[in-house]
Motif scaffolding. Sequence first.
Motif, PDB file in Angstrom:
ATOM      1  N   VAL A   1       0.785  -1.210  -0.117  1.00 34.27           N
ATOM      2  CA  VAL A   1       0.034   0.001   0.104  1.00 34.27           C
ATOM      3  C   VAL A   1       0.934   1.261   0.046  1.00 34.27           C
ATOM      4  O   VAL A   1       1.825   1.391   0.913  1.00 34.27           O
ATOM      5  N   ASP A   2       0.832   2.005  -1.034  1.00 36.45           N
ATOM      6  CA  ASP A   2       1.502   3.289  -1.107  1.00 36.45           C
ATOM      7  C   ASP A   2       0.136   4.601  -0.734  1.00 36.45           C
ATOM      8  O   ASP A   2      -0.862   4.478  -1.066  1.00 36.45           O
ATOM      9  N   ALA A   3       0.535   5.273   0.537  1.00 39.01           N
ATOM     10  CA  ALA A   3      -0.322   5.866   0.996  1.00 39.01           C
ATOM     11  C   ALA A   3       0.105   7.531   1.429  1.00 39.01           C
ATOM     12  O   ALA A   3       1.336   7.574   1.895  1.00 39.01           O
ATOM     13  N   SER A   4      -0.931   8.383   1.474  1.00 38.90           N
ATOM     14  CA  SER A   4      -0.358   9.679   2.161  1.00 38.90           C
ATOM     15  C   SER A   4      -0.624   9.528   3.693  1.00 38.90           C
ATOM     16  O   SER A   4      -1.528   8.599   4.121  1.00 38.90           O
ATOM     17  N   ALA A   5       0.132  10.284   4.414  1.00 37.21           N
ATOM     18  CA  ALA A   5       0.209  10.216   5.717  1.00 37.21           C
ATOM     19  C   ALA A   5      -0.161  11.617   6.506  1.00 37.21           C
ATOM     20  O   ALA A   5       0.564  12.594   5.966  1.00 37.21           O
ATOM     21  N   ARG A   6      -1.080  11.643   7.588  1.00 40.78           N
ATOM     22  CA  ARG A   6      -1.232  12.733   8.175  1.00 40.78           C
ATOM     23  C   ARG A   6      -1.033  12.430   9.814  1.00 40.78           C
ATOM     24  O   ARG A   6      -1.578  11.312  10.355  1.00 40.78           O
ATOM     25  N   GLU A   7      -0.381  13.193  10.666  1.00 38.24           N
ATOM     26  CA  GLU A   7      -0.218  13.066  12.060  1.00 38.24           C
ATOM     27  C   GLU A   7      -1.228  13.434  12.921  1.00 38.24           C
ATOM     28  O   GLU A   7      -1.708  14.891  12.413  1.00 38.24           O
ATOM     29  N   VAL A   8      -1.818  13.154  13.763  1.00 35.10           N
ATOM     30  CA  VAL A   8      -2.524  13.744  14.819  1.00 35.10           C
ATOM     31  C   VAL A   8      -2.253  13.277  16.351  1.00 35.10           C
ATOM     32  O   VAL A   8      -1.510  12.341  16.434  1.00 35.10           O
ATOM     33  N   SER A   9      -2.474  14.059  17.215  1.00 31.95           N
ATOM     34  CA  SER A   9      -2.384  13.662  18.378  1.00 31.95           C
ATOM     35  C   SER A   9      -3.129  12.767  19.089  1.00 31.95           C
ATOM     36  O   SER A   9      -4.181  12.390  18.442  1.00 31.95           O
ATOM     37  N   THR A  10      -2.677  11.989  19.941  1.00 29.23           N
ATOM     38  CA  THR A  10      -3.552  10.914  20.611  1.00 29.23           C
ATOM     39  C   THR A  10      -4.839  11.597  21.172  1.00 29.23           C
ATOM     40  O   THR A  10      -5.852  10.774  21.058  1.00 29.23           O
ATOM     41  N   ASP A  11      -4.798  12.807  21.706  1.00 30.00           N
ATOM     42  CA  ASP A  11      -5.914  13.493  22.112  1.00 30.00           C
ATOM     43  C   ASP A  11      -7.069  13.624  21.005  1.00 30.00           C
ATOM     44  O   ASP A  11      -8.122  14.062  21.343  1.00 30.00           O
ATOM     45  N   ASP A  12      -6.643  13.870  19.627  1.00 29.63           N
ATOM     46  CA  ASP A  12      -7.617  13.989  18.816  1.00 29.63           C
ATOM     47  C   ASP A  12      -8.162  12.916  17.892  1.00 29.63           C
ATOM     48  O   ASP A  12      -8.999  13.098  17.150  1.00 29.63           O
ATOM     49  N   VAL A  13      -8.003  11.946  18.294  1.00 30.07           N
ATOM     50  CA  VAL A  13      -8.598  10.451  17.831  1.00 30.07           C
ATOM     51  C   VAL A  13      -9.826  10.347  18.721  1.00 30.07           C
ATOM     52  O   VAL A  13      -9.943  10.257  19.978  1.00 30.07           O
ATOM     53  N   PRO A  14     -10.969  10.337  18.177  1.00 32.42           N
ATOM     54  CA  PRO A  14     -12.297  10.041  18.689  1.00 32.42           C
ATOM     55  C   PRO A  14     -12.274   8.701  19.414  1.00 32.42           C
ATOM     56  O   PRO A  14     -11.531   7.665  18.890  1.00 32.42           O
ATOM     57  N   GLU A  15     -12.841   8.521  20.648  1.00 32.26           N
ATOM     58  CA  GLU A  15     -12.797   7.365  21.594  1.00 32.26           C
ATOM     59  C   GLU A  15     -13.157   6.307  20.813  1.00 32.26           C
ATOM     60  O   GLU A  15     -12.585   4.954  20.945  1.00 32.26           O
ATOM     61  N   GLU A  16     -14.316   6.295  19.928  1.00 31.49           N
ATOM     62  CA  GLU A  16     -14.684   4.932  19.257  1.00 31.49           C
ATOM     63  C   GLU A  16     -13.797   4.429  18.341  1.00 31.49           C
ATOM     64  O   GLU A  16     -13.383   3.116  18.094  1.00 31.49           O
ATOM     65  N   GLN A  17     -12.741   5.225  17.726  1.00 33.60           N
ATOM     66  CA  GLN A  17     -11.619   4.812  16.720  1.00 33.60           C
ATOM     67  C   GLN A  17     -10.640   4.260  17.605  1.00 33.60           C
ATOM     68  O   GLN A  17     -10.073   3.355  17.218  1.00 33.60           O
ATOM     69  N   TRP A  18     -10.365   4.812  18.841  1.00 30.34           N
ATOM     70  CA  TRP A  18      -9.311   4.379  19.775  1.00 30.34           C
ATOM     71  C   TRP A  18      -9.941   3.060  20.320  1.00 30.34           C
ATOM     72  O   TRP A  18      -9.165   2.014  20.196  1.00 30.34           O
ATOM     73  N   GLN A  19     -11.144   2.732  20.458  1.00 28.04           N
ATOM     74  CA  GLN A  19     -11.451   1.451  20.853  1.00 28.04           C
ATOM     75  C   GLN A  19     -11.487   0.272  19.822  1.00 28.04           C
ATOM     76  O   GLN A  19     -11.015  -0.877  20.183  1.00 28.04           O
ATOM     77  N   HIS A  20     -11.591   0.755  18.504  1.00 29.48           N
ATOM     78  CA  HIS A  20     -11.244  -0.100  17.544  1.00 29.48           C
ATOM     79  C   HIS A  20      -9.834  -0.657  17.507  1.00 29.48           C
ATOM     80  O   HIS A  20      -9.483  -1.912  17.277  1.00 29.48           O
ATOM     81  N   TYR A  21      -9.010   0.326  17.490  1.00 27.68           N
ATOM     82  CA  TYR A  21      -7.454   0.118  17.513  1.00 27.68           C
ATOM     83  C   TYR A  21      -7.124  -0.639  18.554  1.00 27.68           C
ATOM     84  O   TYR A  21      -6.392  -1.554  18.638  1.00 27.68           O
ATOM     85  N   ILE A  22      -7.653  -0.233  19.937  1.00 29.46           N
ATOM     86  CA  ILE A  22      -7.161  -1.246  21.086  1.00 29.46           C
ATOM     87  C   ILE A  22      -7.889  -2.690  20.730  1.00 29.46           C
ATOM     88  O   ILE A  22      -7.108  -3.562  21.217  1.00 29.46           O
ATOM     89  N   GLU A  23      -9.164  -2.904  20.443  1.00 31.02           N
ATOM     90  CA  GLU A  23      -9.431  -4.188  20.256  1.00 31.02           C
ATOM     91  C   GLU A  23      -8.579  -5.039  19.189  1.00 31.02           C
ATOM     92  O   GLU A  23      -8.322  -6.049  19.207  1.00 31.02           O
ATOM     93  N   ARG A  24      -8.255  -4.428  18.216  1.00 33.56           N
ATOM     94  CA  ARG A  24      -7.526  -5.038  17.083  1.00 33.56           C
ATOM     95  C   ARG A  24      -6.126  -5.324  17.558  1.00 33.56           C
ATOM     96  O   ARG A  24      -5.741  -6.496  17.188  1.00 33.56           O
ATOM     97  N   CYS A  25      -5.755  -4.163  18.212  1.00 31.69           N
ATOM     98  CA  CYS A  25      -4.207  -4.485  18.646  1.00 31.69           C
ATOM     99  C   CYS A  25      -3.723  -4.771  19.987  1.00 31.69           C
ATOM    100  O   CYS A  25      -2.609  -5.253  19.933  1.00 31.69           O
ATOM    101  N   ASP A  26      -4.822  -5.045  20.604  1.00 34.40           N
ATOM    102  CA  ASP A  26      -4.624  -5.334  22.211  1.00 34.40           C
ATOM    103  C   ASP A  26      -3.572  -4.664  22.948  1.00 34.40           C
ATOM    104  O   ASP A  26      -2.566  -5.120  23.542  1.00 34.40           O
ATOM    105  N   TRP A  27      -3.609  -3.275  22.517  1.00 37.23           N
ATOM    106  CA  TRP A  27      -2.845  -2.277  23.118  1.00 37.23           C
ATOM    107  C   TRP A  27      -3.284  -0.947  23.160  1.00 37.23           C
ATOM    108  O   TRP A  27      -3.821  -0.522  22.214  1.00 37.23           O
ATOM    109  N   ASP A  28      -3.020  -0.284  24.253  1.00 34.53           N
ATOM    110  CA  ASP A  28      -3.529   1.038  24.304  1.00 34.53           C
ATOM    111  C   ASP A  28      -2.201   2.151  24.406  1.00 34.53           C
ATOM    112  O   ASP A  28      -1.824   2.191  25.663  1.00 34.53           O
ATOM    113  N   PRO A  29      -2.066   2.388  23.291  1.00 36.01           N
ATOM    114  CA  PRO A  29      -0.586   3.311  23.445  1.00 36.01           C
ATOM    115  C   PRO A  29      -0.739   4.660  24.607  1.00 36.01           C
ATOM    116  O   PRO A  29       0.366   5.482  24.740  1.00 36.01           O
TER     117      PRO A  29
END
Length: 116
Positions: free
Chosen positions: A49-77
Amino acid sequence: MPGLVPLSFDWDGTEVMVVTPVGSPCGRNLRETGRARLGIGEFRDVVMVDASAREVSTDDVPEEQWQHYIERCDWDPRTERPDYAVYFLRPERIQAWREANEIPGRTVMRDGAWLT
């Protein structure tokens, strides 16, 4: 210098979310270039996959999106140090293949649009 590093990720159907330490070489490369190349899969069943990248702070990620990431990765950074940055990678080109005979038709997305 660009390189390939293992990262946990979550795909929401539009963007790939990855998290890496703010000061890591990977984080610096994503921040400075705004580009990423992902290698997903095993050695005989590859998706590039070739992709564009944009950076956001951890505070700017919606909680629902964090929950998907945590469930998939089994880790909360958010609970760890050093500080982490979140990158959303929007695919622009996707190639997929398993064997040499699939190389001619390997591009399945170009300029952000799925090919038929």
